[in-house]
Design an enzyme around this catalytic site. Structure first.
Site, PDB file in Angstrom:
ATOM      1  N   LEU A   6      30.724 -18.078  61.828  1.00 41.86           N
ATOM      2  CA  LEU A   6      31.854 -17.409  62.493  1.00 41.86           C
ATOM      3  C   LEU A   6      33.165 -18.100  62.129  1.00 41.86           C
ATOM      4  CD1 LEU A   6      30.377 -16.677  66.018  1.00 41.86           C
ATOM      5  CD2 LEU A   6      30.104 -15.452  63.846  1.00 41.86           C
ATOM      6  N   ARG A  13      45.167 -22.522  69.550  1.00 40.98           N
ATOM      7  CA  ARG A  13      45.620 -23.862  69.934  1.00 40.98           C
ATOM      8  C   ARG A  13      46.017 -24.727  68.732  1.00 40.98           C
ATOM      9  NH1 ARG A  13      40.402 -24.930  73.449  1.00 40.98           N
ATOM     10  NH2 ARG A  13      39.706 -23.080  72.294  1.00 40.98           N
ATOM     11  N   LYS A  20      42.340 -21.207  61.256  1.00 41.89           N
ATOM     12  CA  LYS A  20      41.819 -22.527  61.668  1.00 41.89           C
ATOM     13  C   LYS A  20      40.802 -23.115  60.700  1.00 41.89           C
ATOM     14  CE  LYS A  20      39.220 -22.811  65.448  1.00 41.89           C
ATOM     15  NZ  LYS A  20      38.969 -22.935  66.896  1.00 41.89           N
ATOM     16  N   ASN A 164      27.018 -26.204  75.365  1.00 41.74           N
ATOM     17  CA  ASN A 164      26.586 -25.331  74.274  1.00 41.74           C
ATOM     18  C   ASN A 164      27.389 -25.694  73.036  1.00 41.74           C
ATOM     19  OD1 ASN A 164      25.714 -23.066  72.791  1.00 41.74           O
ATOM     20  ND2 ASN A 164      27.480 -21.866  73.506  1.00 41.74           N
ATOM     21  N   LYS A 346      50.378 -41.998  31.124  1.00 44.46           N
ATOM     22  CA  LYS A 346      49.893 -40.620  31.223  1.00 44.46           C
ATOM     23  C   LYS A 346      49.216 -40.205  29.937  1.00 44.46           C
ATOM     24  CE  LYS A 346      51.566 -37.044  29.737  1.00 44.46           C
ATOM     25  NZ  LYS A 346      52.362 -35.906  29.229  1.00 44.46           N
ATOM     26  N   ALA A 375      58.751 -55.141  28.507  1.00 47.23           N
ATOM     27  CA  ALA A 375      59.404 -54.560  29.682  1.00 47.23           C
ATOM     28  C   ALA A 375      60.405 -53.493  29.250  1.00 47.23           C
ATOM     29  CB  ALA A 375      60.117 -55.653  30.466  1.00 47.23           C
TER      30      ALA A 375
HETATM   31  C1  UD1 Z   1      32.512 -21.339  71.714  1.00 48.53           C
HETATM   32  C2  UD1 Z   1      31.391 -20.964  72.686  1.00 48.53           C
HETATM   33  C3  UD1 Z   1      31.188 -22.111  73.661  1.00 48.53           C
HETATM   34  C4  UD1 Z   1      30.885 -23.380  72.886  1.00 48.53           C
HETATM   35  C5  UD1 Z   1      31.923 -23.671  71.837  1.00 48.53           C
HETATM   36  C6  UD1 Z   1      31.441 -24.797  70.937  1.00 48.53           C
HETATM   37  C7  UD1 Z   1      31.447 -18.526  72.994  1.00 48.53           C
HETATM   38  C8  UD1 Z   1      31.875 -17.428  73.860  1.00 48.53           C
HETATM   39  N1  UD1 Z   1      31.770 -19.777  73.402  1.00 48.53           N
HETATM   40  O1  UD1 Z   1      33.699 -21.481  72.483  1.00 48.53           O
HETATM   41  O2  UD1 Z   1      30.115 -21.824  74.541  1.00 48.53           O
HETATM   42  O3  UD1 Z   1      30.790 -24.477  73.786  1.00 48.53           O
HETATM   43  O4  UD1 Z   1      32.175 -22.523  70.998  1.00 48.53           O
HETATM   44  O5  UD1 Z   1      32.362 -25.150  69.960  1.00 48.53           O
HETATM   45  O6  UD1 Z   1      30.818 -18.292  71.989  1.00 48.53           O
HETATM   46  N2  UD1 Z   1      35.344 -16.432  66.262  1.00 48.53           N
HETATM   47  C9  UD1 Z   1      35.231 -15.283  65.531  1.00 48.53           C
HETATM   48  N3  UD1 Z   1      35.615 -14.101  66.086  1.00 48.53           N
HETATM   49  C10 UD1 Z   1      36.101 -14.018  67.349  1.00 48.53           C
HETATM   50  C11 UD1 Z   1      36.212 -15.207  68.109  1.00 48.53           C
HETATM   51  C12 UD1 Z   1      35.824 -16.404  67.542  1.00 48.53           C
HETATM   52  O7  UD1 Z   1      34.796 -15.309  64.375  1.00 48.53           O
HETATM   53  O8  UD1 Z   1      36.408 -12.898  67.772  1.00 48.53           O
HETATM   54  C13 UD1 Z   1      34.939 -17.717  65.642  1.00 48.53           C
HETATM   55  C14 UD1 Z   1      36.078 -18.714  65.567  1.00 48.53           C
HETATM   56  O9  UD1 Z   1      36.760 -18.610  64.329  1.00 48.53           O
HETATM   57  C15 UD1 Z   1      35.365 -20.039  65.685  1.00 48.53           C
HETATM   58  C16 UD1 Z   1      34.119 -19.709  66.501  1.00 48.53           C
HETATM   59  O10 UD1 Z   1      33.953 -18.308  66.430  1.00 48.53           O
HETATM   60  O11 UD1 Z   1      34.977 -20.539  64.436  1.00 48.53           O
HETATM   61  C17 UD1 Z   1      34.258 -20.141  67.958  1.00 48.53           C
HETATM   62  O12 UD1 Z   1      35.353 -19.497  68.553  1.00 48.53           O
HETATM   63  P1  UD1 Z   1      36.258 -20.225  69.615  1.00 48.53           P
HETATM   64  O13 UD1 Z   1      37.267 -19.253  70.094  1.00 48.53           O
HETATM   65  O14 UD1 Z   1      36.753 -21.509  69.081  1.00 48.53           O
HETATM   66  O15 UD1 Z   1      35.194 -20.476  70.773  1.00 48.53           O
HETATM   67  P2  UD1 Z   1      35.186 -21.633  71.845  1.00 48.53           P
HETATM   68  O16 UD1 Z   1      36.143 -21.298  72.928  1.00 48.53           O
HETATM   69  O17 UD1 Z   1      35.327 -22.939  71.197  1.00 48.53           O
HETATM   70 CA    CA Z   2      35.777 -23.606  69.134  1.00 53.63          CA
END
Ligand code: UD1
Ligand code: CA
Length: 451
Positions: A6, A13, A20, A164, A346, A375
């Site tokens: 993902l 943030r 990111k 998690n 170089k 030099a």
């Molecule tokens: C998520 C988990 C949380 C876990 C944490 C660990 C969920 C709902 N929550 O939270 O339980 O403790 O990761 O790091 O899954 N992303 C997408 N599409 C989206 C949203 C997010 O691809 O629509 C990807 C982001 O790019 C990222 C990852 O999913 O790489 C996690 O998303 P993020 O929003 O950072 O989730 P957390 O709030 O960290």
């Molecule tokens: Ca995250």
């Protein structure tokens, strides 16, 4: 197995225009770390879900073995996996990885995969002293019931320290059913992947968990602060690995490796050195404080003194480099060559026992052995349009402040007098000099200030 990474979120943030997962950790995008790990898993089909930042993610990390799936708009982690669902092979389980959890290790994933067997949902969880921001694992006794996101959690649930990591593996047919039933009725109005856990529990599917070997493997990057913290933890891990292999580090907290650093026996590295790309240091090499090295090989017993900038060079055994030397790509130095302060080299070969100890520029040159470059000597390699070569044969002596206007050749054993502007080849064994004749004007008076 199917591996879905993902990487579509914007990373609010991070406060950045760059998606990111493209921010760098140890010199490499977060997502590259995850891809490299995923590739080590047996027979995996890789999917990357991308979205925020448009085509930047597939554009900057093109890979023939990855299927990029776009998620638009980004409605949560469950919604993200859904975008890839139709392409997942039902005959194999699906592992979900996070592009912003970069340091997950292959051994940990293998353990997770193993614990899932053929028909279980397996979650990678860990206990964190400060679980803030993570989803919490809600259990009844040993049994996992569900995952609750921090924003949806009650005060009691927030007190749970088992979190998690986001990483899970599920039987693909069941995963698809669960994804289909997700809703976005929660604090963030997102389709949470984590909600499949409660569904599995309700369906009577057994849910198991595995834990990582080290905590830093599962730390997520959500802010610049977390990125910097993870970088430090990772660098400390790399430093420990070097020391275990016998490398002496003046301070394991003050070395950064952004690539691979391979060291022989009895290598010493002083503080504040940065290594990028592929760097190889031979037996007994020492590197002084504040050096930067990239894609460079240093042979045994060479000494790199403080404040050197070395990129794309090969340095021979016993060479002495610096302080304050700059070696640019294509520099190859033979045994015991000395390159001193404020010398730039170089695209040049300098053979054994030759020296350029102070304030010189050697570019596009072939320098023999036992040559002394004084030099302030400069190879004038560029005429404004093209680069030309300078050849200095064995045993030549280039006096101070000479300009060697390339293309030009200095014969073996030749001496070039100080201050010479050499525009024609200098024959071997002779003194060649071009210099205005020195005269003295007697009875000359300095002008005096008028009253
Ligand atoms: C998520 C988990 C949380 C876990 C944490 C660990 C969920 C709902 N929550 O939270 O339980 O403790 O990761 O790091 O899954 N992303 C997408 N599409 C989206 C949203 C997010 O691809 O629509 C990807 C982001 O790019 C990222 C990852 O999913 O790489 C996690 O998303 P993020 O929003 O950072 O989730 P957390 O709030 O960290
Ligand atoms: Ca995250």
């Amino acid at each position: 197995m199917n591996v879905v990474i993902l990487a579509a979120g914007m990373g609010k943030r991070m406060r950045s225009d760059l998606p990111k997962v493209l921010h760098l950790l140890a010199g490499k995008p977060l997502l590259s770390h995850v891809l490299e790990t995923a590739r080590k898993l047996p027979s995996s089909r890789l999917f990357v879900v991308y979205g925020y930042g448009g085509e930047q993610v597939p554009g900057s990390l093109p890979a023939a073995d990855v299927t990029f799936v776009r998620q638009e708009p980004q409605l949560g982690t469950g919604h993200a996996v859904m975008q890839a669902a139709s392409r997942l092979d039902n005959a194999m389980p699906t592992l979900v990885l996070y592009g912003d959890v970069p340091l997950i290790a292959t051994a940990t994933l293998q353990r997770l995969v193993h614990s899932a067997e053929a028909d279980k949902l397996a979650l990678l969880t860990t206990h964190l002293r400060d679980p803030a921001g993570y989803g919490r694992i809600v259990r009844e006794g040993e049994k996992i019931l569900r995952v609750v996101e921090e924003k949806d959690a009650s005060a009691n649930e927030r007190a749970i320290t088992e979190v998690n990591t986001g990483i899970l593996i599920a039987p693909t047919v069941l995963l698809k059913q669960w994804l289909h039933r997700l809703s976005n009725r929660n604090a963030q109005q997102e389709y949470y992947l984590t909600d499949i856990v409660a569904q599995a529990s309700a369906d009577g599917i057994s849910i198991v968990s595995a834990q990582p070997d080290s905590e830093w493997e599962v730390l997520g990057v959500n802010s610049k602060g977390q990125l910097a913290e993870l970088e430090r933890r990772y660098q400390r891990h790399l430093a420990d690995t070097l020391m275990e292999a016998g490398v002496s580090l003046a301070d394991p907290a003050r070395i950064d490796v952004r690539g691979t650093l391979q060291c022989g026996r009895d290598v010493y590295i002083d503080v504040n050195c940065v290594f990028e790309g592929e760097v190889v240091l031979g037996d007994g090499v020492s590197v002084g404080p504040n050096c930067y090295m990239r894609d460079t090989r240093v042979d045994a017993q060479a000494e790199i003194r403080p404040f050197c900038h070395i990129d794309g060079a090969a340095i021979g055994a016993g060479a002495l480099i610096g302080p304050y030397a700059r070696l640019r790509p294509g520099s190859s130095l033979g045994e015991s060559v000395h390159i001193g302060n404020f010398v730039e080299v170089k695209n040049s070969h300098i053979n054994a026992y030759s020296k350029a100890n102070h304030l010189a520029y050697v570019g596009d040159a072939v320098v023999g052995s036992q040559v002394n470059i004084g030099a302030g000597a400069i190879t004038c390699n560029y005429d404004g349009a093209n680069k030309h070569q300078t050849v200095i044969e064995d045993g030549a002596f280039i006096g101070t402040n000479c300009e060697l206007v390339a293309p030009v050749r200095v014969g073996s054993g030749a001496t070039i007098g100080a201050g010479t502007t050499l525009t024609k080849d200098a024959p071997p064994g002779s003194l060649t000099i071009s210099r205005g004749k020195q005269t003295t004007i007697n009875h000359w008076k300095r002008p005096a200030k008028k009253e």
